[in-house]
Design an enzyme around this catalytic site. Structure first.
Site, PDB file in Angstrom:
ATOM      1  N   SER A  89      41.125  41.675  52.920  1.00 49.44           N
ATOM      2  CA  SER A  89      39.954  41.331  52.123  1.00 49.44           C
ATOM      3  C   SER A  89      38.760  41.101  53.030  1.00 49.44           C
ATOM      4  O   SER A  89      38.908  40.740  54.213  1.00 49.44           O
ATOM      5  CB  SER A  89      40.226  40.055  51.324  1.00 49.44           C
ATOM      6  OG  SER A  89      39.067  39.599  50.659  1.00 49.44           O
ATOM      7  N   TYR A 109      42.276  30.803  49.923  1.00 48.53           N
ATOM      8  CA  TYR A 109      42.609  32.213  49.698  1.00 48.53           C
ATOM      9  C   TYR A 109      42.163  33.060  50.889  1.00 48.53           C
ATOM     10  O   TYR A 109      42.924  33.887  51.393  1.00 48.53           O
ATOM     11  CB  TYR A 109      41.928  32.716  48.419  1.00 48.53           C
ATOM     12  CG  TYR A 109      41.932  34.222  48.292  1.00 48.53           C
ATOM     13  CD1 TYR A 109      43.064  34.893  47.861  1.00 48.53           C
ATOM     14  CD2 TYR A 109      40.797  34.969  48.634  1.00 48.53           C
ATOM     15  CE1 TYR A 109      43.076  36.289  47.764  1.00 48.53           C
ATOM     16  CE2 TYR A 109      40.802  36.357  48.534  1.00 48.53           C
ATOM     17  CZ  TYR A 109      41.942  37.005  48.101  1.00 48.53           C
ATOM     18  OH  TYR A 109      41.952  38.379  48.029  1.00 48.53           O
TER      19      TYR A 109
END
Length: 223
Positions: A135, A147
């Site tokens: 990501s 996250y």
């Protein structure tokens, strides 16, 4: 000979879009996720190139069993895409929910580790490829993002695994998208990346010649 890929988190979003794209590119595809209904609908769309493999990515034995079934069906596994992942309900550390972190870490980190561990015996004989969803949040520091920290792990792990796989001619690639318009978010993001954008990057890496080791593809929304 037609090649075969195993995809975790294949029932929706990036996983489903990638399954469709790689099948169009001529690959067989093993669809792995918990929702048999969603996987079957996707398999019906793809056709005989797809095999439904219901299971939980946080369970090592379920991934091993699924990969064995895929190999029995199509003869080999030439690529594995560790795509399964999730976010957390509370933002930041102070306002975050530790119980929720456990589930996210189990899937985002341990699930990807299990996918890699189960994949190596299949990939090594064919000098295959391991792909994993990272990501933008694993490349940039985001305020308090637990996250994001799980994706920093993925980026580091992918680099380390690439070094290990290079010893036998294997390749490892991490795809690093910014915001993607998927069910990951509570509201639609039509002006951001689409799952198909990420899927095209995966197909590019999978179809690259053996001499070309695509180590990372970083995709950001234009806006």
């Amino acid at each position: 000979m037609t090649k075969t890929v195993f995809i975790t988190g294949a029932s929706s979003g990036i996983g489903a879009a990638t399954a469709i794209a790689v099948a169009k590119a001529g690959w067989n595809v093993g669809l792995f996720a918990r929702s048999e209904e969603k996987l079957q609908k996707l398999a019906d769309e793809i056709g005989d190139q797809a095999l439904v493999l219901t299971g939980d990515a946080t369970k090592l034995e379920e991934q091993k069993t699924a990969m064995d079934k895929l190999k029995d069906k199509f003869g080999s596994i030439d690529a594995v895409f560790a795509n399964a992942g999730r976010g957390t309900s509370g933002a930041g550390v102070e306002e975050g929910h530790p119980d929720d972190w456990d589930g996210m870490v189990d899937l985002n980190i341990k699930g990807a580790l299990y996918t890699a561990h189960a994949a190596m015996p299949h990939l090594k004989p064919v000098k295959g490829q391991f792909l994993v969803t990272g990501s933008m949040a694993g490349r940039n520091h985001l305020k308090g993002s637990v996250y994001g920290a799980t994706k920093w792990f993925i980026h580091g792990f992918a680099g380390n695994l690439a070094q290990e796989m290079a010893e036998w001619g294997g390749r490892c690639m991490v795809v690093s998208p910014g915001m993607v318009d998927t069910a990951f978010f509570d509201s639609p993001k039509p002006d951001k990346l689409q799952p198909e954008d990420v899927a095209e990057a995966i197909v590019y890496a999978m179809n690259a010649p053996q001499r070309a080791n695509v180590r990372e593809i970083y995709i950001a929304p234009t806006n």
